[in-house]
Design an enzyme around this catalytic site. Structure first.
Site: not given
Ligand code: FAD
Length: 311
Positions: A28, A118, A120, A172, A179
């Site tokens: 990443e 989503r 922050d 969760d 999802k």
């Protein structure tokens, strides 16, 4: 968790010796802020590219603040490298229409993998989140929105210590299942240091019937101070053994690097021993630590093909 188990060298040596399958890795990166950081980012990308990662992903700044830079970076990766880039995308402070436009732009540019999050609220990592009325409300809705536009591969976030706003692990897991129902094909976890806790978390998820790949997020600790600040904000616990390892090393970057590589390698080795073979590295746009860790784990450049001399 005890940092160094008695058989510490066993798993490291086994992974390094190439016994068992070669681990799969993904990296990443963040979009660069300016020309200097762009040069550093591309140096890191070029160094890690030959390790043939499954994919590389590029983060998306709060409120779409890096929209253009993320787009530019993934498209350049697609055009100029052999890498398979994934673009992170969030729904913070944007209408559905705006987010959909970004999704369509990615598809048209040839990007086929989105990490749907989503996000922050800008300026307050870990602060209270208020969704926009005309926007996607969460990553579940965003995943469905992405899949409604085109058949992207969609990865989603997962939190070994549960999401700070979540009431429980069970919640969760329900969100992860939602999802997946919306089209997610892979989960990538936040970074963590409690491996036993991680294993219990994954067991619980698997027992709940989740079968998609879950990639453990590995954060090599280049700056302990930076890590502590970030961890506090996002609800990741720094165990005492980790603090002890970095104590007194503030002015000693070389030793810090060696310790950081050793900790991350040890974590991956232990996870390999437990059957994990995919690792997602948070590179922080630096190649050195991740490159060294990958080598110890047996992830290397493909050997050059022998050339046949003309007769
Ligand atoms: P969600 O899954 O939407 O969860 C947020 C809240 O909504 C939770 O409380 C959840 O319970 C609730 N919720 C979601 N779906 C449902 C549902 N179906 N039913 C009921 N409740 C629901 N942030 C960035 O800004 N840019 C990045 O590039 C970025 N990359 C990241 C990469 C990874 C691998 C991870 C793990 C996180 C990343 N983040 C990034 C951080 C992320 O945006 C934050 O952690 C954010 O607070 C939550 O994002 P999420 O996608 O997990 O949210």
């Amino acid at each position: 968790m005890t940092f160094i188990p008695p058989n510490a060298l066993g798993p490291v040596a086994r992974a390094g010796a190439g016994v068992g399958p070669r681990p799969s890795v993904s990296f990443e990166f963040s979009p660069p802020k300016g020309p200097k950081s762009e040069a550093a980012l591309w140096e890191a990308i070029r160094r890690l590219e030959p390790l043939n990662p499954t994919f590389v992903s590029v983060t998306y700044g709060a409120g779409g603040s890096t929209r253009d830079r993320t787009h530019r970076t993934v498209v350049r990766m697609l055009k100029e490298t052999t890498l398979k880039p994934a673009a992170h995308l969030t729904c913070v402070e944007a209408s559905r229409e705006e987010v959909d436009e970004v999704i369509r732009d990615y598809w048209e540019a040839g990007i086929r993998h989105i990490v749907a999050l989503r996000g922050d609220p800008p300026g307050s990592l870990g602060g209270a989140y208020t969704p926009r009325v005309d926007g996607y409300q969460n990553a579940t809705e965003l995943t469905a929105g992405i899949r409604a536009i085109a058949p992207f591969d969609v990865s989603v976030g997962l939190y070994p210590q549960i999401h700070p706003e979540s009431p429980s692990v069970d919640h969760d897991i329900d969100v992860l299942k939602a999802k997946i129902d919306a089209g997610a094909t892979r989960a990538i976890t936040n970074f963590f240091f409690d491996i036993d806790g991680y294993l219990r978390f994954i067991d619980k998820i698997r027992k709940a019937g989740v079968t998609i790949p879950i990639l453990p997020g590995i954060m090599p600790v280049s700056s302990f101070e930076g890590l502590s600040t970030m961890s506090q904000r996002i609800g990741v616990t720094i165990p005492d053994w980790l603090s002890n390892l970095f104590e007194g090393l503030d002015q000693d970057p070389e030793t810090r690097k060696l310790v950081a590589a050793s900790v991350a390698t040890e974590m991956c080795a232990r996870l390999s021993e437990e059957g994990f073979s995919d690792f997602h590295f948070y590179t922080l746009n630096r190649a050195d630590l991740v490159y060294a860790i990958c080598r110890v784990l047996g992830v290397r450049e493909a050997s050059p093909q022998p050339t046949t001399e003309a007769a």
